[in-house]
Design an enzyme around this catalytic site. Structure first.
Site, mmCIF file in Angstrom:
data_model
loop_
_atom_site.group_PDB
_atom_site.id
_atom_site.type_symbol
_atom_site.label_atom_id
_atom_site.label_comp_id
_atom_site.label_asym_id
_atom_site.label_seq_id
_atom_site.Cartn_x
_atom_site.Cartn_y
_atom_site.Cartn_z
ATOM 1 N N CYS A 135 -20.371 -14.082 4.121
ATOM 2 C CA CYS A 135 -21.549 -13.252 4.400
ATOM 3 C C CYS A 135 -21.326 -12.516 5.716
ATOM 4 C CB CYS A 135 -22.792 -14.122 4.494
ATOM 5 S SG CYS A 135 -24.228 -13.229 5.133
ATOM 6 N N HIS A 137 -5.899 -9.074 9.497
ATOM 7 C CA HIS A 137 -6.768 -8.344 8.571
ATOM 8 C C HIS A 137 -7.574 -9.266 7.674
ATOM 9 C CE1 HIS A 137 -3.925 -4.626 8.995
ATOM 10 N NE2 HIS A 137 -4.678 -4.825 10.052
ATOM 11 N N PHE A 139 0.811 -1.215 0.000
ATOM 12 C CA PHE A 139 0.000 0.000 0.000
ATOM 13 C C PHE A 139 0.839 1.256 0.000
ATOM 14 C CE2 PHE A 139 -4.264 -1.607 1.896
ATOM 15 C CZ PHE A 139 -4.668 -1.926 0.617
ATOM 16 N N SER A 182 6.712 -4.563 7.074
ATOM 17 C CA SER A 182 5.586 -3.740 7.516
ATOM 18 C C SER A 182 6.092 -2.360 7.893
ATOM 19 C CB SER A 182 4.894 -4.372 8.718
ATOM 20 O OG SER A 182 3.916 -3.475 9.232
ATOM 21 N N ASP A 241 -3.236 -12.404 1.709
ATOM 22 C CA ASP A 241 -3.016 -13.085 0.434
ATOM 23 C C ASP A 241 -2.893 -14.604 0.529
ATOM 24 O OD1 ASP A 241 -0.453 -13.432 1.550
ATOM 25 O OD2 ASP A 241 0.376 -11.717 0.460
#
Ligand code: NAD
Ligand code: ZN
Length: 253
Positions: A134, A126, A40, A200, A109
């Protein structure tokens, strides 16, 4: 200390691992960039292309659900083709050798599982983007199932049989963190004697709290990341090089 070069970094890391009874690897998007999945926050990373869709927007607007699935399908080839990299394989070797109980990861991933670490031993903070669920009844769906319904409905995100919204099994901004995973990550962090942060930027909570907790509870801290992090001054070892390059010799053949 900051390792002056790759080989010194490897040597110092090997010594830290050797003298530890329990190593806890903690990974972020940087371990998967060599597998073709962009992170990101690096230049050219995903945030320069898309601003993230907050959880509230997903819940409130059909258009946001449609958009979030369009983005997911656009990434499908990358996620489907990605294979574990050298970093994943090195950590799987530590795991098989009994040095690491598993891995705590921010990644979604599935590559730690693919590298041979038992799914039960991968603590995902995460969630996981390689399947959907659902939001109401937790029924799982494959990405293929969602994709087929999405095209049948002319680009509209499908709902669950129960009427709930179907979302990738990931945690979005504004969505509650998975409590059990958090508790496990914290408990492993307290137990380990070497906390190994890899790839990270350590800026998002809880990633930003764990290196500190590790140090406070007596572990050593090693950070392997191309860019500096806020915890570098606290670390026993900082290696600012490519993850795959540094960890390749740690792969057991
Ligand atoms: P980040 O993007 O904030 O940080 C990644 C860090 O890795 C950067 O500091 C970068 O310098 C470093 N890095 C990238 N490639 C590297 C390499 N080859 N060698 C050494 N360092 C390298 O990632 P983050 O802290 O994990 O946070 C982003 C969040 O987005 C994650 O929590 C995750 O949920 C999600 N995400 C996941 C994936 C994935 O599953 N692969 C990919 C992108 C984003
Ligand atoms: Zn449902």
């Amino acid at each position: 200390m900051i390792a002056p070069d790759v080989q010194t970094g490897r040597d110092l890391l090997a010594r830290l691992i050797e003298s530890a009874d329990m190593v806890l690897p903690f990974t972020g998007a940087g371990i998967s960039t060599e597998c073709g999945i962009p992170d990101f926050r690096s230049p050219g990373g995903l945030w320069e292309k898309f601003s993230p869709i907050p959880f509230d927007a997903f819940l409130e607007q059909q258009e946001m659900r449609d958009e979030s699935w369009r983005r997911r399908f656009a990434m499908e080839e990358k996620f489907a083709l990605a294979r574990p990299g050298r970093g994943h394989r090195a950590l799987a070797s530590l795991y098989r050798a009994g040095k690491a109980p598993g891995v705590v990861t921010q990644n979604i991933d599935n590559l730690h599982q693919a590298s041979g670490i038992d799914a039960d031993d991968v603590v995902e903070l995460h969630g996981n983007t390689t399947y959907a669920a659902c939001l109401d009844c937790s029924q799982r769906y494959t990405i293929e199932w969602v994709r087929a319904r999405f095209s049948e409905q002319g680009g509209r995100a499908p709902d669950c049989r129960c009427g709930g919204y179907v979302k990738t099994a990931t945690i979005s901004f504004g969505q509650a963190m998975p409590e059990a995973a958090l508790r496990r990550a914290e408990s492993l962090t307290r137990q380990c004697d070497l906390f190994l942060a890899i790839g990270s930027s350590l800026v998002v909570w809880p990633a930003a709290a764990m290196p500190l907790l590790a140090k406070q509870t007596g572990a050593r801290l090693a950070i392997l990341n191309r860019e500096p992090t806020e915890f570098d001054a606290l670390a026993d070892l900082v290696i600012r090089d490519d993850i795959g390059l540094v960890l390749e010799p740690f792969i057991a053949h």
